[in-house]
Motif scaffolding. Structure first.
Motif, mmCIF file in Angstrom:
data_model
loop_
_atom_site.group_PDB
_atom_site.id
_atom_site.type_symbol
_atom_site.label_atom_id
_atom_site.label_comp_id
_atom_site.label_asym_id
_atom_site.label_seq_id
_atom_site.Cartn_x
_atom_site.Cartn_y
_atom_site.Cartn_z
ATOM 1 N N GLN A 121 0.821 -1.212 0.000
ATOM 2 C CA GLN A 121 0.000 0.000 0.000
ATOM 3 C C GLN A 121 0.857 1.266 0.000
ATOM 4 O O GLN A 121 0.338 2.372 -0.192
ATOM 5 C CB GLN A 121 -0.936 0.019 1.218
ATOM 6 C CG GLN A 121 -0.273 0.365 2.542
ATOM 7 C CD GLN A 121 0.454 -0.816 3.201
ATOM 8 O OE1 GLN A 121 0.685 -1.854 2.565
ATOM 9 N NE2 GLN A 121 0.804 -0.658 4.464
ATOM 10 N N VAL A 122 2.167 1.139 0.233
ATOM 11 C CA VAL A 122 3.074 2.284 0.261
ATOM 12 C C VAL A 122 3.585 2.560 -1.153
ATOM 13 O O VAL A 122 4.208 1.700 -1.776
ATOM 14 C CB VAL A 122 4.250 2.042 1.225
ATOM 15 C CG1 VAL A 122 5.292 3.165 1.105
ATOM 16 C CG2 VAL A 122 3.742 1.942 2.665
ATOM 17 N N ALA A 123 3.320 3.769 -1.651
ATOM 18 C CA ALA A 123 3.747 4.144 -2.999
ATOM 19 C C ALA A 123 5.009 4.986 -2.998
ATOM 20 O O ALA A 123 5.655 5.143 -4.031
ATOM 21 C CB ALA A 123 2.633 4.901 -3.715
ATOM 22 N N GLY A 124 5.355 5.560 -1.843
ATOM 23 C CA GLY A 124 6.569 6.375 -1.733
ATOM 24 C C GLY A 124 7.195 6.182 -0.373
ATOM 25 O O GLY A 124 6.508 6.270 0.648
ATOM 26 N N LEU A 125 8.501 5.905 -0.356
ATOM 27 C CA LEU A 125 9.198 5.634 0.899
ATOM 28 C C LEU A 125 10.469 6.463 0.977
ATOM 29 O O LEU A 125 11.360 6.331 0.140
ATOM 30 C CB LEU A 125 9.549 4.149 1.001
ATOM 31 C CG LEU A 125 10.295 3.713 2.264
ATOM 32 C CD1 LEU A 125 9.401 3.838 3.492
ATOM 33 C CD2 LEU A 125 10.811 2.282 2.119
ATOM 34 N N GLY A 126 10.539 7.328 2.002
ATOM 35 C CA GLY A 126 11.730 8.124 2.226
ATOM 36 C C GLY A 126 12.574 7.577 3.362
ATOM 37 O O GLY A 126 12.266 6.538 3.948
ATOM 38 N N MET A 127 13.651 8.296 3.685
ATOM 39 C CA MET A 127 14.523 7.936 4.801
ATOM 40 C C MET A 127 14.997 9.210 5.477
ATOM 41 O O MET A 127 14.879 10.309 4.928
ATOM 42 C CB MET A 127 15.704 7.088 4.324
ATOM 43 C CG MET A 127 15.314 5.733 3.770
ATOM 44 S SD MET A 127 16.725 4.652 3.363
ATOM 45 C CE MET A 127 17.283 4.165 5.010
ATOM 46 N N TRP A 128 15.526 9.063 6.680
ATOM 47 C CA TRP A 128 16.094 10.207 7.361
ATOM 48 C C TRP A 128 17.307 10.724 6.584
ATOM 49 O O TRP A 128 17.992 9.965 5.876
ATOM 50 C CB TRP A 128 16.510 9.820 8.783
ATOM 51 C CG TRP A 128 15.337 9.682 9.707
ATOM 52 C CD1 TRP A 128 14.026 9.946 9.427
ATOM 53 C CD2 TRP A 128 15.370 9.246 11.069
ATOM 54 N NE1 TRP A 128 13.237 9.708 10.523
ATOM 55 C CE2 TRP A 128 14.037 9.280 11.550
ATOM 56 C CE3 TRP A 128 16.392 8.841 11.932
ATOM 57 C CZ2 TRP A 128 13.713 8.916 12.845
ATOM 58 C CZ3 TRP A 128 16.066 8.476 13.227
ATOM 59 C CH2 TRP A 128 14.740 8.513 13.681
#
Length: 277
Positions: A121-128
């Motif tokens: 369900q996640v279409a965009g994933l960032g990081m610190w």
């Protein structure tokens, strides 16, 4: 060299491609690509946005690099849109964003892909993100919330998704209209808001990127345009029941009248690590 994606086991990165728009700055391109350290072959698509001289793909171990040349400089929005479409045509499922001058941490791509495979369900994933000077000196850390609900709530109050740290699901990006130039210099926020109407966006709560604070970058040289575009987005998607939308509106109105360097000084003083006593 042409990129081609095929079905592979989960531990590989054959369905992931790094997407990097570039306009001049060959040395920054080389520095950024040399920072990738993964256990599998890394595919890269550089969209050369009319550079003079043209960007040349560096020869680096464990990287397969293609340069897609635009006929003339058309801006980052057009370059990213072209890059997403090109990766879709080549069969890739995920686009990992980064900008020339930034650096990736080891295994960033593998970690992001594993998370997105486990969370469809996640279409965009960032990081610190660790913000650094051009010389590499640490300035401050960006540690936005990880959970989709918090990101939705705070989307206009703070920067919740560091664009160069993002891994994007290509079919989802294209389904909501891809990158577009409707909100100049705020193409990332425009895309994220549209993605969150149908999907989730999240963050891995660990360091994934060293972001170079470049005084000649879009945030500095096109700042007024960026703030105006952000304000237009806020009004377009404003939720009167969300207090953070009100706080975000006030914050960006303040940004509109405050000099860029003054804002950077405030941000550094608030986010810079404090020395222990």
């Amino acid at each position: 060299m042409t990129l081609t994606a095929v079905d592979t086991p989960p531990h590989c990165l054959e369905d992931v491609a790094v997407l990097m728009p570039a306009y001049n700055g060959q040395a920054d391109v080389d520095l950024t690509l040399a920072s990738f350290n993964e256990s599998a072959l890394v595919h890269v698509l550089i969209v050369d946005d009319g550079s003079t001289p043209p960007i040349v793909a560096p020869t680096l171990a464990n990287l397969q690099i293609e340069v897609l040349r635009m006929p003339q400089n058309g801006g980052i929005e057009r370059a990213l849109q072209t890059g997403i479409d090109a990766l879709a045509q080549r069969g890739f499922r995920y686009a990992a964003r980064i900008d020339a001058g930034d650096r990736s941490v080891p295994q960033r791509l593998a970690k992001q892909r594993a998370y997105m495979e486990a969370h469809p369900q996640v279409a965009g994933l960032g990081m610190w993100t660790q913000v650094v000077t051009r010389a590499g000196k640490p300035l401050f850390m960006l540690t936005p919330p990880a959970e989709p609900a918090a990101i939705r709530r705070l989307r206009f109050f703070r920067s919740c998704l560091a664009h160069p740290s993002m891994m994007l699901r290509i079919d989802a990006v294209r389904a909501v209209g891809n990158y577009r130039a409707t909100y100049p210099s705020a193409e990332d926020l425009d895309l994220f808001v549209r993605l969150m109407e149908r999907h989730d966006c999240a963050n891995l709560p660990e360091l994934g990127l060293y972001y170079e604070l470049n005084e000649g970058g879009i945030s500095a040289t096109r700042r007024r345009r960026q703030v105006l575009s952000t304000l237009r987005l806020q009004l377009r998607y404003f939720n009167v029941a969300n207090p953070y939308d009100w706080f975000g509106l006030a914050k960006n109105l303040l940004h509109l009248v405050t000099p860029y360097r003054a804002l950077q000084r405030v941000k550094r003083s608030l986010l810079a690590p404090r020395a222990s006593h």
